[in-house]
Design an enzyme around this catalytic site. Structure first.
Site, PDB file in Angstrom:
ATOM      1  N   ARG A 147      -1.907  -0.695  10.385  1.00 26.02           N
ATOM      2  CA  ARG A 147      -3.318  -0.597   9.990  1.00 26.02           C
ATOM      3  C   ARG A 147      -4.093  -1.820  10.475  1.00 26.02           C
ATOM      4  NH1 ARG A 147      -0.403   2.377   6.293  1.00 26.02           N
ATOM      5  NH2 ARG A 147      -1.009   4.573   6.472  1.00 26.02           N
ATOM      6  N   ASP A 176       2.001   3.957  12.797  1.00 27.15           N
ATOM      7  CA  ASP A 176       1.331   4.845  11.848  1.00 27.15           C
ATOM      8  C   ASP A 176       0.186   5.533  12.570  1.00 27.15           C
ATOM      9  OD1 ASP A 176       0.312   5.957   9.249  1.00 27.15           O
ATOM     10  OD2 ASP A 176       1.767   4.519   8.467  1.00 27.15           O
ATOM     11  N   HIS A 252       2.564  10.913   9.986  1.00 30.48           N
ATOM     12  CA  HIS A 252       1.917   9.632  10.271  1.00 30.48           C
ATOM     13  C   HIS A 252       2.015   9.327  11.764  1.00 30.48           C
ATOM     14  CE1 HIS A 252       0.798   8.180   6.275  1.00 30.48           C
ATOM     15  NE2 HIS A 252       1.916   8.733   5.826  1.00 30.48           N
ATOM     16  N   GLU A 315       4.854  11.970   3.451  1.00 24.96           N
ATOM     17  CA  GLU A 315       3.498  12.513   3.540  1.00 24.96           C
ATOM     18  C   GLU A 315       3.293  13.334   4.818  1.00 24.96           C
ATOM     19  OE1 GLU A 315       1.072   9.189   0.930  1.00 24.96           O
ATOM     20  OE2 GLU A 315       1.293   8.824   3.080  1.00 24.96           O
ATOM     21  N   ASP A 408      -0.685  -3.913  -2.391  1.00 25.29           N
ATOM     22  CA  ASP A 408      -2.038  -3.635  -1.903  1.00 25.29           C
ATOM     23  C   ASP A 408      -2.942  -3.176  -3.042  1.00 25.29           C
ATOM     24  OD1 ASP A 408      -0.170  -1.454  -1.809  1.00 25.29           O
ATOM     25  OD2 ASP A 408      -1.699  -0.205  -0.871  1.00 25.29           O
ATOM     26  N   GLU A 458      -4.486  -1.542   4.907  1.00 29.00           N
ATOM     27  CA  GLU A 458      -5.778  -0.924   5.204  1.00 29.00           C
ATOM     28  C   GLU A 458      -6.941  -1.897   4.993  1.00 29.00           C
ATOM     29  OE1 GLU A 458      -3.246   2.690   3.985  1.00 29.00           O
ATOM     30  OE2 GLU A 458      -3.357   0.556   3.536  1.00 29.00           O
TER      31      GLU A 458
END
Length: 542
Positions: A147, A176, A252, A315, A408, A458
């Site tokens: 990220r 990613d 991803h 995911e 995070d 992020e």
């Protein structure tokens, strides 16, 4: 344990027995190190020599004031440290144990030893005996550089900080949707195209109704050459930190598909993802895609000696597979009834490839299910029950729960903190984690091999921001990973942490000062709503 003996030791040693008097360390202090620990002289010079300015000349054991010896009878990574007014004696099963003993010795010195100084002629150490060994074999920290790219110099500094806290796994999240960060020579487009996005979303991905997303208009990119990767791996190995790379598969993967559109399900070009969240673009399950990833992993295996290779596996949105006639035909050929079975089949192909090359697959707990190799290690992030289920199925498990290890998340009420994901994870909650509670069945507990903290970047654009989010929560995690559960006490930890923060100050680490980490009722409710939304997403997104 008296304050004089453990005033800032972190993580807490297994057993500390105070003695009488002090040992005085001077420029003339001589050292004898067992030839069976060939890397230890360099560790001594790096940890104590560079800090004190002393040369620690070698001498015969009969005259040396510091003696470091190998004791094979000790458990792996264990050590014994004896300090008397006359000598310092260290015994360790291996070089890693000797390093941890020297880290403890360094912590027993005044924190000023970690600042640049001239003219210090001696340092005093309290007489004591320490018997110490880690609770868990896997003591890790994850860092996402996909990220936001982080320079090599910071990666090395981060590894030094892991070693200081007796952590021994660096999980390097290299790919990613938002960027591919490792050079693969066979596929140059991965870094020429996949490592660079045109711009980045400003602010939080969740917006008020009618509010348009804003972007910074600034390109972001970067990747590590293979020479840089080798440099980092060697640097970590000298500190007994194993670098575990993560190469995402089969989700991803938007940055990969941007570089090589034929790996996607539509064949159409996409751009490297510029905002956050999960991409709907998933790799196609063809033999060509599997050959591509085997080739990528072949180069990865040459760079990373780690016995474990992480493939993510989390995911994976499956709509493209359901909508693709080619994928549906592929599933019929393989005898697979649904998209979840296809994901499991793909994971098994990569697992088989890694095992054929003497390595083991690691993935997030999304990979757990029927047919997963017993050799695969599962990282449990979505609730303890998933980790328990994986352990009962015979898999080793590393606890990486969002509820306790995602750094995070906000450390206090978000009104006074930098932008973060919308959860609340204060220092005390990290420390409260017991990765392997006594309430679990013994067969499950023996499969829980470690614990790991996560740093998803992020909203972390700089190394300084990463440090602010990591510390002091990383300190709490280190004690969770190393110290015996029965000896841990939150008040004692917070007391020792105050002394340890002085050392972090001396090292220039940016951290969030503990003590004002409360959150309003409204923010706690918001956190609960976030968690509920995440649970619903993972429950029904398949």
């Amino acid at each position: 344990m008296p304050d004089s003996a453990t005033h800032s030791l972190l993580p807490l040693p297994g057993r500390v027995m105070p003695g009488e008097g002090v040992f005085t360390l001077t420029a003339g202090t001589q050292v004898a190190i067992d030839d069976a620990l060939p890397g230890t002289p360099a560790v001594l010079r790096r940890l104590l020599g560079a800090a004190t300015g002393f040369a620690f000349p070698p001498a015969a054991e009969s005259v040396a004031a510091i003696r470091i010896q190998r004791r094979e009878s000790l458990p792996a990574e264990a050590y014994r440290l004896d300090i008397s007014p006359q000598e310092i004696r260290i015994e360790a099963a291996c070089e890693a144990g000797a390093l941890y003993a020297l880290q403890t010795l360094r912590q027993l010195l005044a924190p000023a030893v970690d600042t640049v100084r001239e003219g210090a002629t001696q340092w005093q150490l309290p007489a004591l005996r320490i018997e110490d060994q880690p609770r868990f074999a896997w003591r890790g920290m994850h860092l996402d550089v996909a990220r936001h790219f982080m320079p090599v110099a910071f990666i090395k500094r981060f590894i030094d900080l892991l070693s200081l806290h007796k952590l021994n796994r660096f999980h390097w999240h290299l790919t990613d949707d938002q960027g591919w960060r490792i050079e693969i020579r066979r596929y140059p487009e991965l870094t020429r195209v996949g490592s660079r996005r045109a711009q980045t979303l400003c602010g939080h991905p969740l917006r008020r109704r009618g509010e348009k997303p804003r972007y910074d208009g600034t390109p972001h990119g970067g990747f590590y050459t293979q020479d840089e990767v080798r440099e980092v791996v060697a640097y970590a190995a000298a500190r007994h930190v194993t670098v575990v790379p993560e190469i995402e598969f089969p989700g991803h993967a938007q940055a990969v598909i941007a570089a090589y559109p034929e790996l996607g399900n539509s064949g159409r070009a996409v751009k490297v993802k510029e905002d956050w969240g999960i991409s709907r673009h998933t790799l196609n399950p063809s033999e060509a895609t599997l050959a591509f990833y085997r080739n990528v992993l072949t180069e990865v295996l040459e760079l990373f000696p780690s016995p474990y290779i992480h493939i993510g596996g989390d995911e994976v949105l499956k709509r493209e597979w359901r909508d693709s006639a080619a994928v549906q035909q592929r599933m019929r050929e393989l005898g697979l009834e649904h998209a979840g079975a296809l994901q499991a089949w793909l994971v098994r192909q990569v697992s088989d490839f890694l095992e054929a090359h003497g390595r083991r697959l690691v993935g997030w707990d999304d990979i757990a299910g029927d047919g997963l190799s017993q050799q695969a290690l599962v990282m449990n992030w979505r609730g303890r029950s998933r980790g328990v289920k994986a352990a009962r199925a015979g898999h080793n498990v590393v606890i990486a729960l969002t509820s306790h290890t995602y750094f995070d998340y906000y450390q206090a009420d978000k009104r006074g903190e930098p932008l973060a994901l919308g959860f609340y994870l204060p220092l005390r909650r990290v420390y409260a984690l017991d990765p392997s509670p006594a309430s679990l069945a013994p067969t499950v507990r023996q499969r829980i091999v470690g614990v790991q903290g996560q740093l998803w970047t992020e909203f972390m654009r700089t190394p300084r921001h990463v440090e602010y989010m990591a510390f002091p929560r990383l300190c709490a995690l280190a004690e969770v990973a190393w110290s015996p559960q029965h000896a841990r006490n939150e008040d004692d930890f917070l007391r020792r942490l105050q002394g340890h923060l002085t050392r972090l100050d001396a090292l220039g680490v940016r951290y969030r000062a503990p003590g004002n980490d409360a959150a309003s009722l409204a923010f706690r409710v918001e956190t609960w709503l976030w968690r509920s939304a995440m649970w619903l997403f993972h429950r029904f997104s398949r």
